[in-house]
Structure formats: C-alpha cells, structure tokens
Design a protein around this motif. Sequence first.
Motif, mmCIF file in Angstrom:
data_model
loop_
_atom_site.group_PDB
_atom_site.id
_atom_site.type_symbol
_atom_site.label_atom_id
_atom_site.label_comp_id
_atom_site.label_asym_id
_atom_site.label_seq_id
_atom_site.Cartn_x
_atom_site.Cartn_y
_atom_site.Cartn_z
ATOM 1 N N ALA A 163 4.839 -6.730 6.752
ATOM 2 C CA ALA A 163 4.593 -5.441 5.470
ATOM 3 C C ALA A 163 4.742 -6.196 4.344
ATOM 4 N N ALA A 164 3.601 -6.552 3.658
ATOM 5 C CA ALA A 164 3.619 -7.395 2.750
ATOM 6 C C ALA A 164 3.604 -6.430 2.026
ATOM 7 N N THR A 186 1.017 -9.507 6.360
ATOM 8 C CA THR A 186 0.142 -8.464 7.678
ATOM 9 C C THR A 186 0.139 -7.091 5.752
ATOM 10 N N CYS A 187 -0.411 -5.799 6.255
ATOM 11 C CA CYS A 187 -0.620 -4.510 5.786
ATOM 12 C C CYS A 187 -1.782 -3.915 6.386
ATOM 13 N N GLY A 188 -1.409 -2.979 5.421
ATOM 14 C CA GLY A 188 -2.410 -1.972 6.276
ATOM 15 C C GLY A 188 -3.943 -2.307 5.519
ATOM 16 N N ALA A 189 -5.140 -1.744 6.382
ATOM 17 C CA ALA A 189 -6.672 -2.160 4.912
ATOM 18 C C ALA A 189 -6.613 -2.435 3.197
ATOM 19 N N ARG A 190 -5.921 -0.455 3.238
ATOM 20 C CA ARG A 190 -5.574 0.042 1.627
ATOM 21 C C ARG A 190 -5.418 -1.234 0.724
ATOM 22 N N ASP A 193 -6.808 -6.496 -0.426
ATOM 23 C CA ASP A 193 -6.897 -6.688 -1.553
ATOM 24 C C ASP A 193 -5.599 -7.081 -3.121
ATOM 25 N N PHE A 194 -4.537 -6.153 -2.434
ATOM 26 C CA PHE A 194 -3.997 -5.682 -3.407
ATOM 27 C C PHE A 194 -2.437 -7.100 -2.425
ATOM 28 N N VAL A 195 -2.409 -7.259 -1.967
ATOM 29 C CA VAL A 195 -1.498 -8.452 -0.624
ATOM 30 C C VAL A 195 -2.405 -9.957 -1.570
ATOM 31 N N ARG A 196 -3.093 -9.829 -1.826
ATOM 32 C CA ARG A 196 -4.601 -11.141 -1.458
ATOM 33 C C ARG A 196 -3.571 -11.918 -3.328
ATOM 34 N N ILE A 204 -3.191 -10.435 7.167
ATOM 35 C CA ILE A 204 -3.936 -9.187 8.172
ATOM 36 C C ILE A 204 -3.831 -7.967 8.252
ATOM 37 N N ASP A 205 -4.965 -7.115 8.555
ATOM 38 C CA ASP A 205 -4.619 -5.829 8.964
ATOM 39 C C ASP A 205 -3.888 -5.586 10.459
ATOM 40 N N TYR A 206 -2.975 -5.073 9.531
ATOM 41 C CA TYR A 206 -1.719 -4.834 11.481
ATOM 42 C C TYR A 206 -2.546 -3.529 11.951
#
Length: 330
Positions: A163-164, A186-190, A193-196, A204-206
Amino acid sequence: MAAKLMRAVRYDRYGGGTKDLKHVEVPIPTPKKNEILLKVEAISLNPADWKMQQGALRPLCPRKFPHIPGMDVAGEVIEVGSSVKDFKAGDKAVTYLGLRIGGGLAEYVVAEESMTVARPPEVSAADAAGLPIAAITAYEALVDSSGIKLDGSGKLVNVLVTAASGGVGHYAVQLAKLGNAHVTATCGARNLDFVRSLGADEVIDYKTTDKAALKSPSGVKYDIVIHCTTGIPWSTFEPNLSAKGKVIDISPTFIAYLIYIKAKLLTFSKKQLVPMIAHSKRENLDFLVNLVKEGKLKTVIDSKYPLSKAEDAWDKSIEGHATGKIIVEP
C-alpha cells in the motif's frame, strides 16, 4: 480566551459514520501549565480517526463523549501554559494530540508541549500536519523495528512496502531510500508512476493475478516488509522473505500476534511477523519535520477540505483510496 466560542466537528456515540458528525460551537479551550493553545491551520485525517468512531478501540478511545476527532495538527501558538519553555505566542508548530484525546477538527486546540515541535517557515502547515501519525509510523517501522540507518550508512537491504501510495506507505518508500534500501512497492495501477516517483526501484500492481504473490520482479528476497494494509496472509509473505526476513505489521490483528508467538515458540525459522504499535515520540517528529525542511522527505497531499466540509474528508478516508494524506483546513 476560554469564554469565546470556536467551530468544531464532533460525534456523540460509537457508530453512525459520517452522518453522525456534527458541526457545533464550543468554548475555546484553555491551556494547562504544560500545554499550548494552537490556532489550527491544518489537520490530517488518519484511518484511526474513523475506526475509533466505529468502536475499534472501545472502551479506551474515545476517552469520553462528545468527542472531537483529529490527532495530527499544525498551527500557530496563541497562548502557552506557565510551565511551557520552548514556545511563545506567534510560533508555528506541529503536534500529535494522542488517540484518547483528539480535538483536531476545530479552529483551536490545546496540545501538550511534550508532543509538539517547531515548524520552520520552509514547511507548510499542510505538509507538517501529515507527519505525526503516518510518517512516525513509517520511521519507527524502518528504524526502531528494522534497524535501518536513514543516513545511508547501513548495508544494502531489500524492502517491500505494501500500500505504498497511502499515508504511511508513501513516507515509508521515501525513508527506506534514505536508508540504502532496494525498495519494491505495491499499489494500484493508477499509482504505479507516482510510487516510482517517490523512489521505488520496483512497483507491483497488487490487483494483477500474477503479482498477488508479491514476488519481486527482479527476484530479490525481502529482508524487511513494511506492511501497510490488511488481508495478506503470512503464507504469502513467507516464501518471499530472506532467511532472516521480517514483516513489520503496522495494523496488527489478534491473528498476527498468534502467528508471532507461534513462530517464536514452535518453529526454528528466523523469519518473523512482527506486530508493531507506533509510539509517537517528540524527537522523531522533530527529525521528520527537519527532513521535510531539507527537501529529503515530502508529504503528498491527496486532497484538501474546509472544516465546513469535514464530512467529505471523512468519507474520502473511509473509502481507503487516498494517494497520500487528506487535509482539513479551518
């Protein structure tokens, strides 16, 4: 000051959710000898706020009804108690009010000097208000529970943050990178890029089936997992851990404690599920505020709401899909 009234949002019982939040006028509180009266400039909501309303911490929290929620506050010092030494009227500050007391969703609040730190001009009220619970939890999980050195002097470790993109998670990613870590998140697809952009080395798209096992795209085994969500069993984590890997569970359930005890008593594995309850410390909050000042840590704000629309902020937090922090401003 105590004779004057202020606007506040409160609830009178457990349950009820957003519809039980009431806009009221109540007396401005008077600081005791070790307290500071703040004019509130920003409040950060946390899941603990609405979970407490649901009764998750009954009968300990709230301490009494009616209850004004909100624990993370930044504001301006208006008045100080007779024993307060580090603050004076006009100073800017950020504070953690505590689970049992709260009081943040209001125009003014009293705070204990022991959990209040100065806010430098380089740090906005909203950025500071995000720190007390979420950033301190991330800090304590990485430093106190995992032994990571945030000056980068420690050995390279592989860290997974679940849940990053959330409140704790987005701080955990940034702090782990300060600590010489290879970070998988891990995070959702949307939010990939934000987490990167926060510094994660792998994301990882959880929700994708092939990634539900939490395997690192590069095949690394995790030395540390900062577990910021729920619903992932130990059996998913265990095969992805290094020989002495730890899962730091920041929202532990009773089952988590049982797994921890069983692993200690009944197995020889050095892999651990470690339940963690944050112990907010003034020195840790001060350290984090200075990281923000230095540009080494940032608070990502999902959305801002006026106090008059606190219900909308409450709903947004309950939905559980905020990217970063939710802020309310009187």
